[in-house]
Design a protein around this motif. Structure first.
Motif, PDB file in Angstrom:
ATOM      1  N   GLY A 254     -18.144  -9.671  -3.768  1.00 52.48           N
ATOM      2  CA  GLY A 254     -16.766  -9.238  -3.539  1.00 52.48           C
ATOM      3  C   GLY A 254     -15.810  -9.582  -4.662  1.00 52.48           C
ATOM      4  N   SER A 255     -16.280 -10.282  -5.695  1.00 53.28           N
ATOM      5  CA  SER A 255     -15.387 -10.549  -6.828  1.00 53.28           C
ATOM      6  C   SER A 255     -15.483  -9.455  -7.889  1.00 53.28           C
ATOM      7  CB  SER A 255     -15.703 -11.919  -7.454  1.00 53.28           C
ATOM      8  OG  SER A 255     -16.973 -11.891  -8.084  1.00 53.28           O
ATOM      9  N   PHE A 256     -16.404  -8.520  -7.722  1.00 51.30           N
ATOM     10  CA  PHE A 256     -16.499  -7.415  -8.683  1.00 51.30           C
ATOM     11  C   PHE A 256     -15.415  -6.378  -8.388  1.00 51.30           C
ATOM     12  CE2 PHE A 256     -20.797  -9.157  -8.961  1.00 51.30           C
ATOM     13  CZ  PHE A 256     -20.956  -9.210 -10.337  1.00 51.30           C
ATOM     14  N   GLN A 257     -14.677  -6.032  -9.441  1.00 47.52           N
ATOM     15  CA  GLN A 257     -13.522  -5.166  -9.242  1.00 47.52           C
ATOM     16  C   GLN A 257     -13.930  -3.777  -8.725  1.00 47.52           C
ATOM     17  OE1 GLN A 257     -10.971  -4.206 -12.675  1.00 47.52           O
ATOM     18  NE2 GLN A 257      -9.351  -5.247 -11.552  1.00 47.52           N
TER      19      GLN A 257
ATOM     20  N   LEU B  83     -14.790  -2.005   8.035  1.00 42.13           N
ATOM     21  CA  LEU B  83     -14.052  -2.646   6.941  1.00 42.13           C
ATOM     22  C   LEU B  83     -14.164  -4.162   7.022  1.00 42.13           C
ATOM     23  CD1 LEU B  83     -12.073  -2.654   4.551  1.00 42.13           C
ATOM     24  CD2 LEU B  83     -10.195  -2.507   6.199  1.00 42.13           C
TER      25      LEU B  83
ATOM     26  N   VAL C 138     -16.043  -6.579   4.352  1.00 46.43           N
ATOM     27  CA  VAL C 138     -15.275  -7.573   3.587  1.00 46.43           C
ATOM     28  C   VAL C 138     -15.895  -8.961   3.781  1.00 46.43           C
ATOM     29  CG1 VAL C 138     -13.059  -8.788   3.490  1.00 46.43           C
ATOM     30  CG2 VAL C 138     -13.105  -6.292   3.521  1.00 46.43           C
TER      31      VAL C 138
ATOM     32  N   ALA D 196       0.813  -1.213   0.000  1.00 46.96           N
ATOM     33  CA  ALA D 196       0.000   0.000   0.000  1.00 46.96           C
ATOM     34  C   ALA D 196       0.846   1.263   0.000  1.00 46.96           C
ATOM     35  CB  ALA D 196      -0.910   0.009   1.221  1.00 46.96           C
TER      36      ALA D 196
ATOM     37  N   ARG E 272      -4.322  -2.385  -6.214  1.00 45.94           N
ATOM     38  CA  ARG E 272      -5.620  -2.520  -5.534  1.00 45.94           C
ATOM     39  C   ARG E 272      -6.123  -3.959  -5.605  1.00 45.94           C
ATOM     40  NH1 ARG E 272      -8.024   2.569  -8.334  1.00 45.94           N
ATOM     41  NH2 ARG E 272      -8.188   4.122  -6.689  1.00 45.94           N
TER      42      ARG E 272
ATOM     43  N   LEU F  81      -7.149  -8.790   1.816  1.00 48.66           N
ATOM     44  CA  LEU F  81      -8.532  -8.861   2.299  1.00 48.66           C
ATOM     45  C   LEU F  81      -9.172 -10.215   1.983  1.00 48.66           C
ATOM     46  CD1 LEU F  81      -9.766  -5.263   1.374  1.00 48.66           C
ATOM     47  CD2 LEU F  81      -8.971  -6.113   3.582  1.00 48.66           C
TER      48      LEU F  81
ATOM     49  N   TYR G 148       1.481   2.800  -3.454  1.00 47.90           N
ATOM     50  CA  TYR G 148       0.200   3.287  -3.962  1.00 47.90           C
ATOM     51  C   TYR G 148      -0.150   4.615  -3.305  1.00 47.90           C
ATOM     52  CZ  TYR G 148      -4.989   3.136  -3.970  1.00 47.90           C
ATOM     53  OH  TYR G 148      -6.306   3.428  -4.047  1.00 47.90           O
TER      54      TYR G 148
ATOM     55  N   LEU H 204     -12.749  -1.312  -1.458  1.00 41.29           N
ATOM     56  CA  LEU H 204     -12.324  -1.880  -0.180  1.00 41.29           C
ATOM     57  C   LEU H 204     -10.802  -1.821  -0.024  1.00 41.29           C
ATOM     58  CD1 LEU H 204     -14.872  -4.763   0.000  1.00 41.29           C
ATOM     59  CD2 LEU H 204     -14.702  -2.822   1.556  1.00 41.29           C
ATOM     60  N   ALA H 205     -10.079  -1.964  -1.133  1.00 43.81           N
ATOM     61  CA  ALA H 205      -8.621  -1.835  -1.067  1.00 43.81           C
ATOM     62  C   ALA H 205      -8.250  -0.420  -0.629  1.00 43.81           C
ATOM     63  CB  ALA H 205      -7.995  -2.155  -2.427  1.00 43.81           C
ATOM     64  N   ASP H 206      -8.918   0.569  -1.195  1.00 49.05           N
ATOM     65  CA  ASP H 206      -8.663   1.960  -0.804  1.00 49.05           C
ATOM     66  C   ASP H 206      -8.939   2.157   0.683  1.00 49.05           C
ATOM     67  OD1 ASP H 206      -7.996   2.583  -3.357  1.00 49.05           O
ATOM     68  OD2 ASP H 206      -9.842   3.649  -3.848  1.00 49.05           O
TER      69      ASP H 206
ATOM     70  N   LEU I 273     -19.150  -9.293   1.823  1.00 54.08           N
ATOM     71  CA  LEU I 273     -19.008  -9.358   0.362  1.00 54.08           C
ATOM     72  C   LEU I 273     -18.432 -10.692  -0.109  1.00 54.08           C
ATOM     73  CD1 LEU I 273     -17.981  -5.791  -0.815  1.00 54.08           C
ATOM     74  CD2 LEU I 273     -20.208  -6.743  -0.281  1.00 54.08           C
TER      75      LEU I 273
ATOM     76  N   ILE J 207      -4.156  -5.939  -3.023  1.00 56.28           N
ATOM     77  CA  ILE J 207      -4.624  -5.693  -1.654  1.00 56.28           C
ATOM     78  C   ILE J 207      -5.958  -6.416  -1.429  1.00 56.28           C
ATOM     79  CG2 ILE J 207      -5.511  -3.917  -0.080  1.00 56.28           C
ATOM     80  CD1 ILE J 207      -3.464  -1.981  -1.469  1.00 56.28           C
ATOM     81  N   ALA J 208      -6.868  -6.275  -2.401  1.00 50.45           N
ATOM     82  CA  ALA J 208      -8.200  -6.865  -2.223  1.00 50.45           C
ATOM     83  C   ALA J 208      -8.129  -8.389  -2.154  1.00 50.45           C
ATOM     84  CB  ALA J 208      -9.116  -6.426  -3.365  1.00 50.45           C
TER      85      ALA J 208
ATOM     86  N   TRP K 144      -8.871  -0.107   3.008  1.00 51.01           N
ATOM     87  CA  TRP K 144      -7.842  -0.800   3.800  1.00 51.01           C
ATOM     88  C   TRP K 144      -6.576   0.051   3.910  1.00 51.01           C
ATOM     89  CZ3 TRP K 144      -2.883  -2.429   2.886  1.00 51.01           C
ATOM     90  CH2 TRP K 144      -2.315  -3.220   3.878  1.00 51.01           C
ATOM     91  N   VAL K 145      -6.193   0.686   2.803  1.00 55.92           N
ATOM     92  CA  VAL K 145      -5.013   1.561   2.830  1.00 55.92           C
ATOM     93  C   VAL K 145      -5.240   2.686   3.848  1.00 55.92           C
ATOM     94  CG1 VAL K 145      -3.644   3.215   1.511  1.00 55.92           C
ATOM     95  CG2 VAL K 145      -4.310   1.043   0.462  1.00 55.92           C
TER      96      VAL K 145
ATOM     97  N   LEU L 193     -10.566 -11.261  -0.781  1.00 57.41           N
ATOM     98  CA  LEU L 193     -11.747 -11.247  -1.652  1.00 57.41           C
ATOM     99  C   LEU L 193     -11.505 -12.144  -2.858  1.00 57.41           C
ATOM    100  CD1 LEU L 193     -12.493  -7.450  -1.289  1.00 57.41           C
ATOM    101  CD2 LEU L 193     -14.024  -9.308  -0.603  1.00 57.41           C
ATOM    102  N   PRO L 194     -12.596 -12.655  -3.465  1.00 57.99           N
ATOM    103  CA  PRO L 194     -12.423 -13.611  -4.569  1.00 57.99           C
ATOM    104  C   PRO L 194     -11.707 -12.965  -5.755  1.00 57.99           C
ATOM    105  CG  PRO L 194     -14.714 -13.548  -3.805  1.00 57.99           C
ATOM    106  CD  PRO L 194     -14.005 -12.411  -3.139  1.00 57.99           C
ATOM    107  N   GLY L 195     -10.947 -13.799  -6.491  1.00 62.38           N
ATOM    108  CA  GLY L 195     -10.187 -13.306  -7.634  1.00 62.38           C
ATOM    109  C   GLY L 195     -11.078 -12.962  -8.801  1.00 62.38           C
ATOM    110  N   GLU L 196     -10.460 -12.288  -9.773  1.00 60.34           N
ATOM    111  CA  GLU L 196     -11.181 -11.994 -11.006  1.00 60.34           C
ATOM    112  C   GLU L 196     -11.551 -13.294 -11.705  1.00 60.34           C
ATOM    113  OE1 GLU L 196     -11.875  -8.709 -12.190  1.00 60.34           O
ATOM    114  OE2 GLU L 196     -11.396  -8.563 -10.075  1.00 60.34           O
TER     115      GLU L 196
ATOM    116  N   LYS M  77     -14.035  -4.306  -5.092  1.00 59.36           N
ATOM    117  CA  LYS M  77     -12.722  -4.656  -4.523  1.00 59.36           C
ATOM    118  C   LYS M  77     -11.830  -3.423  -4.402  1.00 59.36           C
ATOM    119  CE  LYS M  77     -10.946  -8.450  -6.496  1.00 59.36           C
ATOM    120  NZ  LYS M  77     -10.853  -9.549  -7.488  1.00 59.36           N
ATOM    121  N   HIS M  78     -11.850  -2.592  -5.421  1.00 58.70           N
ATOM    122  CA  HIS M  78     -10.972  -1.424  -5.379  1.00 58.70           C
ATOM    123  C   HIS M  78     -11.394  -0.447  -4.286  1.00 58.70           C
ATOM    124  CE1 HIS M  78      -8.942  -1.841  -9.569  1.00 58.70           C
ATOM    125  NE2 HIS M  78      -8.828  -2.909  -8.821  1.00 58.70           N
TER     126      HIS M  78
END
Lengths: 401, 368
Positions: B261-264, B243, B247, A308, A374, A382, A311, B270-272, B250, A377-378, B274-275, A384-387, B267-268
Motif C-alpha cells: 500500500g505504499s506504492f503510489q 474498498l 485497503v 475529493a 490522490r 485511507l 478533484y 484506491l484514492a480514486d 494493502l 486521500i490515500a 474512495w472518491v 495507507l503508508p506514506g511515500e 494508492k492512487h
C-alpha cells in the motif's frame, strides 16, 4: 446597536435575532457597502466563530451559514466579493490563528470590508507540489527582513494591497524547518508584478519578483522558522472553502452542454449521446456529493470528502468541455479570443467551448494537483503508508534543485 | 426542488449498528462461503432475526405491524446486507414485494404484515433483470382467477411462500397473489452465489387479485423503481466492503521490503475508488429519500443511482480481486462473492445503460 454582551445564548435563533436587529439599524439600501460591512464587523457578525473584537462572537463555526443566510434573506448579502477570496478564505483564518493583537487589529477589518485586497505568495518556479522546497530568501536586518526571490501563479497580485508570503530563512536545516511566514506590502519598493500569460491566451495570474524588499519584523506571522506550520493553516482553509448553497441540477458546465444538445439536434450522434449521459450522471453524482458535504459542514461535522470534491470537479470539467468542443464539430475549430489581457472576473460559462476546454486544464493543477490530492486521500483518509522520503533529513541547501 | 437530507440520522445509525452487529455474529464471510456450497443458500433463520430487529418492515405502516418509517431506513439495512453479501431474501420480499404491496394497497396488507414480522417471505414474479420502465409483463395470463405462464430468473422465489404475479388479465394488466406452493419452482444456477434465482411455471394456479389496470401498472413500476433505489444501497455496501478490505490488506501485505500500500500506483487507484464510493453514498441517499414517492423525481434518483453506483460496485469488487493478487483469485477468499454480487447487481433491475436511457427521457436529452 446590538451588543455582543447581552447575555443571550448564542444559538441560531439568537443570531437570527441579532442579524435582524442589525439590518433594522443599518438600512442596507441606504448604507454604502463598505460602511455596512464595517459595522457588521464591529457587531461581531462578520465571521461569528472569530473572537469578539475580531469580527466575531466566539460562536461555533457551524452557525456562520445561519448568519449569512439571514443577511441574504433580508437582502443584505454583500456583493462583488470575488476578488477577496484569498483574504477572506486564507489570510483571515491564518491571521486569526497566528497574528499578534496588533496584526489582527490592523488587518482583519479592511480585509473583511473589501477595502484591502490580498494575494498569496506561495508557489515558485522551483516549488510547486513540493511547496516546502521554496527558495525565496528572507534575511534579517535590524528590525526588518530583506527578501529576494520569485513567486508565481499569484492571482490578484496586481490589485492586492497585501500578500501572504512564505520564505526561506534558514537554508542549513531540513526544508520544513527553515521557513518563515510574512505579510508582504505589495506597494513596497522592490515588488514587481508581471502578468503571466496562460494557455487560454489571457493572464489571470502573475509572476511576482521580490528584489531587496524590506518587510518589518512586525509583519512576521508566527515565529521565525515556523513558516511551514503557519502555511499549513492557510492551505487547510483553502480546501474547506465551499459555498453555503446547494448548486442546482445542471448548474455547472454540464448544463451548457445539455442545452447545446437540446437546442441543436443537427449536432447529435449516438456516441455523443452516450458520452453526454455518462457525464450527466457523473455531474449529478458530484453535485449531490458536494451537497452532502455542505450538509455535513452545516451541522459542524465536516467530512473528508472536501479534498475529493475539487478533484472530482476538475476531472468532470475537463471531460465535459472536451465533449463540448467535439460536439460542436466545425464550430469547435474556432476560438473566441486569444487576446493577451487580464480577464475581468472569471465568467467561465460566458466564454466559448475552446476556452472551457483549455481553462479547465488548470483545474487539476491549481490548488493542489490531482496527483497530490490522490496522495492526500490515500494517506490521510485511507491511512495507507506514506511515500519513501529522501528529503526529510537533508538541509535545504543540499537538496537537488 | 429542495435538496433532500443526504446524511444519516441518529436513528439510522443505531439501526445500522444493530444490523451490522447481527451480521457480524451470524453472517461472517466464512459461513457465507460454506453456505453457498449447500442446497440451502438462503439463510432463513437469519432472515427471521432481521425481521426481529424490525429491519424487514421499516416502510410498512404501524397498523400492519411495521415500523411506519420509510425507505430511507430500509436503505441503511440494504447497505449493511450488501457489505456482508448476506444470503437473505430481502430484495425480493422486504423491498420489491413490499413496495408493490404498499402501492397496490387493499388486500396485500396481510402479506405486508407477514413480511414485517418475518412469518412470510414474498417474491415479485418478474425476471430480476427487468428495468422499471419495461412494459407490463404478459408472460403470465389470467383467466377466471387461474394463472398460466412462465417467468424466468425470479429473485428469492425459492424461499418465498407468497408470489406476487403480474399477469395479463381479461381486462389488461393485473397483479395477483399466488401461493408459492401452487407454482413449479426450479432453481437456477446463478452467477451470484449468494442470491438464488428460480424459474417459475404456473399452470392454472389460483390467484387472488390485488390490483388491476393502471393500479397494477403503477404498483409494478413503483416496485421496480424503489427496488432500483434500494439495490443501489446494497451496491454501496458491496463497494464499501471491497474498498475497506482491500485497503486493510494493502497495509499488511509486504513485497519488495515494503507494504504494498505504499506504492503510489496502488494508492492512487484506491484514492480514486474512495472518491467514487463517497459519491455513491450521496447518490444512494438521494435515491432513498425519494424512493416510493412515485413521482418523476423518485424515478430520476433511482435511475441515477443505478446508472452511477452499478459501475462503482463492479469497479470496487474488480479492484479488490486484482489488488489482493493471487489470494483474490481463490475460492477460499470472499472477494469472489462480492465480485459476483456486484456484477449481478449491475444487471438486476436494468443495466446502467438502460437507466441512462431512462434518464435521457426524464431530463429531456433525446437520443440522436
Amino acid at each position: 446597536m446590538t451588543t455582543v454582551t447581552d447575555g443571550a445564548a448564542l444559538d441560531a435563533a439568537e443570531l437570527r435575532r441579532r442579524v435582524a436587529g442589525f439590518v433594522a439599524e443599518h438600512d442596507p439600501a441606504a448604507t454604502p457597502q463598505q460602511e455596512f460591512l464595517a459595522a457588521r464587523f464591529d457587531a461581531g457578525l462578520a465571521w461569528v466563530h472569530f473572537p469578539e473584537g475580531a469580527g466575531g462572537l466566539g460562536a461555533p463555526r457551524s452557525l456562520q451559514p445561519v448568519v449569512d443566510e439571514e443577511f441574504e434573506r433580508l437582502g443584505a448579502a454583500p456583493t462583488g466579493r470575488e476578488g477577496l477570496v484569498i483574504g477572506l478564505g486564507m489570510a483571515a483564518p491564518t491571521i486569526l490563528a497566528f497574528g499578534t493583537p496588533e496584526q489582527r487589529e490592523r488587518f482583519l477589518k479592511p480585509l473583511y470590508t473589501g477595502e484591502e485586497v490580498w494575494c498569496q505568495l506561495f508557489s515558485e518556479p522551483g516549488a510547486g507540489s513540493d511547496l516546502a522546497a521554496l527558495g525565496t530568501r528572507a534575511v534579517p536586518d535590524g528590525d526588518s527582513w530583506v527578501v529576494n526571490g520569485q513567486k508565481v501563479w499569484t492571482s490578484l497580485a496586481h490589485e492586492a494591497r497585501w500578500g501572504i508570503l512564505v520564505t526561506r530563512t534558514d537554508p542549513d536545516v531540513p526544508k520544513h524547518k527553515g521557513m518563515t511566514y510574512f505579510i508582504c506590502d505589495m506597494h513596497a519598493e522592490g515588488v514587481e508584478v508581471r502578468p503571466l500569460r496562460q494557455i487560454t491566451g489571457e493572464a489571470e495570474f502573475n509572476e511576482v519578483y521580490l528584489t531587496d524588499v524590506r518587510i518589518p519584523d512586525a509583519h512576521r506571522l508566527g515565529a521565525a522558522g515556523e513558516g511551514w506550520k503557519v502555511a499549513q493553516t492557510t492551505l487547510m482553509n483553502e480546501r474547506v472553502a465551499i459555498g453555503g448553497h446547494a448548486d442546482p441540477r445542471e448548474g455547472g458546465l454540464i448544463g451548457v452542454v445539455a442545452d447545446i444538445w437540446r437546442d441543436r439536434p443537427e449536432l447529435r450522434t449516438p456516441g455523443s449521446h452516450d458520452a453526454l449521459l455518462r457525464l450527466w450522471v457523473e455531474a449529478e453524482a458530484a453535485r449531490l456529493t458536494k451537497e452532502r458535504l455542505r450538509q455535513q459542514l452545516a451541522i459542524g461535522q465536516p467530512g473528508p470528502e472536501g479534498s475529493a470534491a475539487k478533484y472530482a470537479f476538475s476531472r468532470l470539467n475537463q471531460e465535459i468541455s472536451g465533449l463540448e468542443v467535439e460536439l460542436l464539430g466545425q464550430e469547435g475549430l474556432t476560438y473566441d479570443d486569444w487576446t493577451f489581457r487580464r480577464p475581468e472576473g472569471v465568467n467561465f460559462t460566458k466564454r466559448g467551448a475552446g476556452f472551457h476546454y483549455l481553462r479547465s486544464k488548470g483545474n487539476s493543477i491549481e490548488g493542489g494537483t490531482t496527483e497530490i490530492l490522490r496522495n492526500i486521500i490515500a494517506e490521510r483518509i485511507l491511512g495507507l503508508p506514506g511515500e519513501i522520503r529522501v528529503d526529510k533529513d537533508v538541509a535545504w541547501k543540499d537538496l537537488p534543485k | 426542488m429542495s435538496e433532500a437530507d443526504l446524511l444519516y440520522t441518529e436513528i439510522e445509525e443505531e439501526l445500522r449498528a444493530s444490523v451490522r452487529a447481527l451480521l457480524a455474529d451470524r453472517c461472517p464471510a466464512e459461513s457465507v462461503l460454506a453456505r453457498v456450497e449447500t442446497d440451502e443458500v438462503a439463510d432463513l433463520e437469519l432472515a427471521k432475526e432481521l425481521a426481529g430487529l424490525g429491519a424487514t418492515g421499516l416502510p410498512v405502516p404501524e397498523e400492519l405491524g411495521g415500523a411506519g418509517a420509510s425507505w430511507r431506513e430500509a436503505s441503511v439495512v440494504a447497505e449493511e446486507l450488501g457489505r456482508a453479501a448476506a444470503p437473505v431474501p430481502f430484495l425480493g420480499g422486504a423491498v420489491l414485494s413490499a413496495a408493490a404491496l404498499l402501492e397496490a394497497g387493499g388486500a396485500g396488507g396481510e402479506v405486508l404484515s407477514g413480511i414485517a414480522d418475518g412469518t412470510s417471505i414474498a417474491a415479485l414474479a418478474v425476471p430480476l433483470g427487468t428495468p422499471p420502465g419495461a412494459g407490463y409483463p404478459s408472460a403470465v395470463r389470467a383467466e377466471g382467477g387461474l394463472l398460466t405462464g412462465a417467468v424466468p430468473g425470479v429473485v428469492d422465489a425459492l424461499a418465498a411462500d407468497v408470489l406476487l404475479v403480474p399477469a395479463a388479465g381479461p381486462d389488461g394488466p393485473a397483479l395477483y397473489r399466488v401461493e408459492a406452493a401452487d407454482a413449479a419452482r426450479t432453481a437456477v444456477v446463478s452467477l451470484d452465489l449468494t442470491r438464488p434465482l428460480a424459474d417459475l411455471a404456473l399452470d392454472g394456479a389460483p390467484g387472488t387479485l390485488l390490483a388491476s389496470g393502471a393500479d397494477a401498472e403503477r404498483a409494478l413500476r413503483t416496485a421496480l423503481s424503489t427496488g432500483a433505489a434500494l439495490l443501489a444501497a446494497e451496491q454501496l455496501g458491496v463497494a464499501e466492503w471491497a474498498l475497506s478490505t482491500t485497503v486493510d490488506y494493502l497495509k499488511t501485505r509486504t513485497q519488495f521490503g515494503r507494504p504494498v500500500g505504499s506504492f503510489q500506483a496502488l494508492k492512487h487507484r484506491l484514492a480514486d475508488l474512495w472518491v467514487s464510493v463517497s459519491q455513491a453514498r450521496a447518490v444512494v441517499r438521494a435515491a432513498a429519500s425519494t424512493a416510493g414517492t412515485g413521482g418523476a423525481e423518485a424515478e430520476l434518483n433511482a435511475s441515477l443511482a443505478q446508472a452511477f453506483v452499478s459501475g462503482v460496485a463492479v469497479k470496487a469488487a474488480e479492484e479488490a480481486v486484482q489488488l489482493h493478487g493471487g489470494i483474490g483469485f481463490t475460492w477460499e477468499h470472499p472477494a469472489h462473492l462480492y465480485l459476483k454480487r456486484a456484477k449481478s447487481d449491475a444487471i438486476a433491475l436494468g443495466t446502467a445503460d438502460r437507466h441512462r436511457l431512462a434518464l435521457a427521457a426524464l431530463v429531456d436529452l433525446a437520443p440522436a
